[in-house]
Design a protein around this motif. Structure first.
Motif, mmCIF file in Angstrom:
data_model
loop_
_atom_site.group_PDB
_atom_site.id
_atom_site.type_symbol
_atom_site.label_atom_id
_atom_site.label_comp_id
_atom_site.label_asym_id
_atom_site.label_seq_id
_atom_site.Cartn_x
_atom_site.Cartn_y
_atom_site.Cartn_z
ATOM 1 N N UNK A 89 0.650 -1.205 -0.036
ATOM 2 C CA UNK A 89 -0.043 -0.043 -0.070
ATOM 3 C C UNK A 89 0.928 1.210 -0.119
ATOM 4 N N UNK A 90 0.314 2.362 -0.483
ATOM 5 C CA UNK A 90 0.974 3.674 -0.295
ATOM 6 C C UNK A 90 0.029 4.494 0.863
ATOM 7 N N UNK A 91 0.735 5.058 1.823
ATOM 8 C CA UNK A 91 0.331 5.590 2.978
ATOM 9 C C UNK A 91 0.531 7.018 3.198
ATOM 10 N N UNK A 92 -0.396 7.609 3.411
ATOM 11 C CA UNK A 92 0.156 9.215 3.844
ATOM 12 C C UNK A 92 0.471 9.376 5.258
ATOM 13 N N UNK A 93 1.081 10.656 5.606
ATOM 14 C CA UNK A 93 1.441 10.739 7.010
ATOM 15 C C UNK A 93 0.488 10.782 8.003
ATOM 16 N N UNK A 94 -1.031 11.118 7.493
ATOM 17 C CA UNK A 94 -2.122 11.066 8.107
ATOM 18 C C UNK A 94 -3.018 9.879 8.360
ATOM 19 N N UNK A 95 -2.432 8.884 7.843
ATOM 20 C CA UNK A 95 -2.952 7.526 7.931
ATOM 21 C C UNK A 95 -3.916 7.022 6.627
ATOM 22 N N UNK A 96 -4.064 7.897 5.767
ATOM 23 C CA UNK A 96 -4.918 7.403 4.418
ATOM 24 C C UNK A 96 -3.956 6.698 3.736
ATOM 25 N N UNK A 97 -4.569 5.765 2.977
ATOM 26 C CA UNK A 97 -3.916 4.575 2.213
ATOM 27 C C UNK A 97 -4.559 4.141 1.114
ATOM 28 N N UNK A 98 -3.832 3.612 0.019
ATOM 29 C CA UNK A 98 -4.195 3.257 -1.269
ATOM 30 C C UNK A 98 -3.384 2.028 -1.705
ATOM 31 N N UNK A 99 -4.032 0.931 -2.545
ATOM 32 C CA UNK A 99 -3.478 -0.070 -2.985
ATOM 33 C C UNK A 99 -2.289 0.656 -3.818
ATOM 34 N N UNK A 100 -0.831 0.035 -3.845
ATOM 35 C CA UNK A 100 0.148 0.434 -4.836
ATOM 36 C C UNK A 100 -0.252 0.265 -6.118
ATOM 37 N N UNK A 101 -0.956 -0.886 -6.271
ATOM 38 C CA UNK A 101 -1.479 -1.382 -7.769
ATOM 39 C C UNK A 101 -2.378 -0.415 -8.451
ATOM 40 N N UNK A 102 -3.190 0.462 -7.454
ATOM 41 C CA UNK A 102 -3.906 1.443 -7.963
ATOM 42 C C UNK A 102 -3.207 2.595 -8.550
ATOM 43 N N UNK A 103 -1.912 3.021 -8.253
ATOM 44 C CA UNK A 103 -1.051 3.886 -9.060
ATOM 45 C C UNK A 103 -0.658 3.173 -10.369
ATOM 46 N N UNK A 104 -0.319 1.888 -10.310
ATOM 47 C CA UNK A 104 0.000 1.325 -11.552
ATOM 48 C C UNK A 104 0.277 -0.095 -11.146
ATOM 49 N N UNK A 105 -0.034 -0.871 -12.424
ATOM 50 C CA UNK A 105 0.106 -2.299 -12.159
ATOM 51 C C UNK A 105 1.521 -2.628 -11.817
ATOM 52 N N UNK A 106 2.504 -1.896 -12.496
ATOM 53 C CA UNK A 106 4.086 -1.945 -12.268
ATOM 54 C C UNK A 106 4.359 -1.668 -10.870
ATOM 55 N N UNK A 107 3.487 -1.120 -10.011
ATOM 56 C CA UNK A 107 3.735 -1.063 -8.678
ATOM 57 C C UNK A 107 3.323 -2.029 -7.610
ATOM 58 N N UNK A 108 2.618 -2.955 -8.334
ATOM 59 C CA UNK A 108 2.416 -4.238 -7.292
ATOM 60 C C UNK A 108 3.619 -4.774 -6.657
ATOM 61 N N UNK A 109 3.425 -5.683 -5.570
ATOM 62 C CA UNK A 109 4.281 -6.205 -4.772
ATOM 63 C C UNK A 109 5.074 -6.993 -5.794
ATOM 64 N N UNK A 110 4.407 -7.829 -6.610
ATOM 65 C CA UNK A 110 5.203 -8.994 -7.364
ATOM 66 C C UNK A 110 6.223 -8.147 -8.461
ATOM 67 N N UNK A 111 5.565 -7.117 -8.974
ATOM 68 C CA UNK A 111 6.435 -6.427 -9.794
ATOM 69 C C UNK A 111 7.622 -5.706 -9.186
ATOM 70 N N UNK A 112 7.257 -5.060 -8.305
ATOM 71 C CA UNK A 112 8.546 -4.536 -7.651
ATOM 72 C C UNK A 112 9.608 -5.389 -7.057
ATOM 73 N N UNK A 113 9.251 -6.512 -6.444
ATOM 74 C CA UNK A 113 10.177 -7.474 -6.003
ATOM 75 C C UNK A 113 10.763 -8.319 -7.156
ATOM 76 N N UNK A 114 10.340 -8.172 -8.248
ATOM 77 C CA UNK A 114 10.908 -8.816 -9.434
ATOM 78 C C UNK A 114 12.228 -7.768 -9.760
#
Length: 369
Positions: A235-260
């Motif tokens: 997830x991507x998280x702000x300093x005030x605690x709001x969050x969004x899935x990293x893949x909502x930014x782009x599929x290339x930011x998913x855990x699988x793609x980044x760990x590759x």
């Protein structure tokens, strides 16, 4: 199709032979090799020729001992269902188009497709050293090249259209998650997700250049974004605690793609307060000529009564509640109330999608709350 360059990891030697063997073996858990071929090697074109082909490729690469990065590793991910539409000749033709566009048409390379449930993808390992001229080719702004070829191949072979990171375009940037939409509807303040999507192109440009987890964290920190593990994803998280899935930014930011790209996730070493102008902070969802004065009053009022556990303090927890309380004594607050309601109504109906926007004229003042 999403075409992604897998950059060389910092501190890890460039090992073409190991990559070629990985492609041929399909070593990931639950994965199997689908098709495999070799290009521009005298050793042959089939998997049985791999050992000799790798020796041939390494012989060329050894003639450029001063170059640390001599491999271009490309992964092309297909949508579920695309596999059934493509023959072996089609896959080889797609690979050849990427090679030609990147300037690797005459270069040695190993390619293979892997199957892992619905995750059908192609690996291509280009030797960046030309086998005859020994020139080391590094494509400039390759993400645009990859995007162009991807769109052409989707059209040619009737594949699912899948714009993504390589396009330099926003993928449904006007479509917020239900959580972000609820936040904006209840506070009339810009959500963290809108802030991230507003800076999407420049964030992705920075992430394309990152070579390690720490460089990735540094890119995100410029926008007040923290990257964290949650469940099986990120997830991507702000300093005030709001969050969004990293893949909502782009599929290339998913855990699988980044760990590759970078290996097993490592957290950010140091946490510092974001001081950039691009940091996320509370701000009104809508910009109106009357907004600045009331917004300053709202922030000032919150600061003064912050430590008083009263009903008024609880009511002033967001911009929307402040305007509703001010409306009875300040006509400007009523103007902004109507403006926000108009904004959210247009957004919900799809009539106006580029939010937040600036009102050029004051909306009609209503006496109903």
């Amino acid at each position: 199709m999403i075409a992604t360059k897998i950059g060389k990891k910092s501190g890890v030697p460039d090992n073409y032979t190991r990559l070629g063997e990985y492609i041929a073996a399909a070593e990931e858990k639950g994965e199997k090799l689908h098709q495999f071929w070799i290009r521009n090697c005298d050793a042959g074109t089939n998997i049985e020729d791999l050992d000799l082909a790798l020796l041939e490729i390494e012989a060329v690469r050894r003639q450029k001992p001063d170059i640390a990065d001599k491999t271009y590793h490309l992964v092309v991910s297909f949508r579920p269902g695309d596999q059934d539409k493509l023959t072996t000749d089609d896959l080889m033709a797609i690979e050849a188009e990427y090679a030609k566009a990147l300037g690797y048409g005459d270069h040695q390379r190993v390619a293979g497709t892997h199957i892992n449930t619905d995750n059908f993808h192609m690996h291509i390992a280009f030797n960046k050293v030309h086998p005859e001229t020994l020139k080391v080719v590094t494509p400039h702004r390759d993400f645009k090249i990859l995007a162009k070829v991807s769109r052409e191949m989707e059209k040619k072979f009737g594949l699912a259209i899948d714009p993504g990171m390589t396009d330099g375009k926003e993928r449904a940037s006007n479509k917020l998650s239900p959580t972000a939409r609820n936040y904006e509807a209840h506070t009339w303040q810009e959500s963290f997700q809108r802030h991230v999507l507003k800076h999407r192109n420049e964030i992705l440009e920075g992430l394309r250049k990152a070579k390690t987890w720490q460089e990735t964290h540094e890119v995100l920190a410029r926008y007040d974004i923290s990257l964290k593990l949650r469940g099986n994803g990120m997830i991507l998280m702000s300093s005030d605690g709001q969050a969004m899935k990293a893949s909502q930014l782009d599929r290339s930011c998913s855990k699988k793609m980044l760990e590759e790209r970078f290996g097993v996730f490592t957290a950010r070493r140091e946490k510092t307060q974001c001081k950039s102008k691009r940091c996320y902070k509370s701000r009104p969802l809508m910009r109106h000529r009357n907004t600045p004065a009331l917004w300053r009053r709202y922030l000032s009022t919150r600061k003064i009564i912050h430590r008083q556990p009263s009903l008024k303090v609880r009511a002033l927890r967001n911009w929307k509640m402040f305007l509703l309380m001010e409306a009875y004594q300040d006509p400007l607050a009523m103007v902004l109330i109507n403006a926000h309601r108009e904004l959210l109504s247009l957004s919900k109906s799809g009539t106006y999608r580029d939010l937040p926007f600036r009102h050029k004229t004051a909306p009609r003042i209503s006496t109903k709350l």
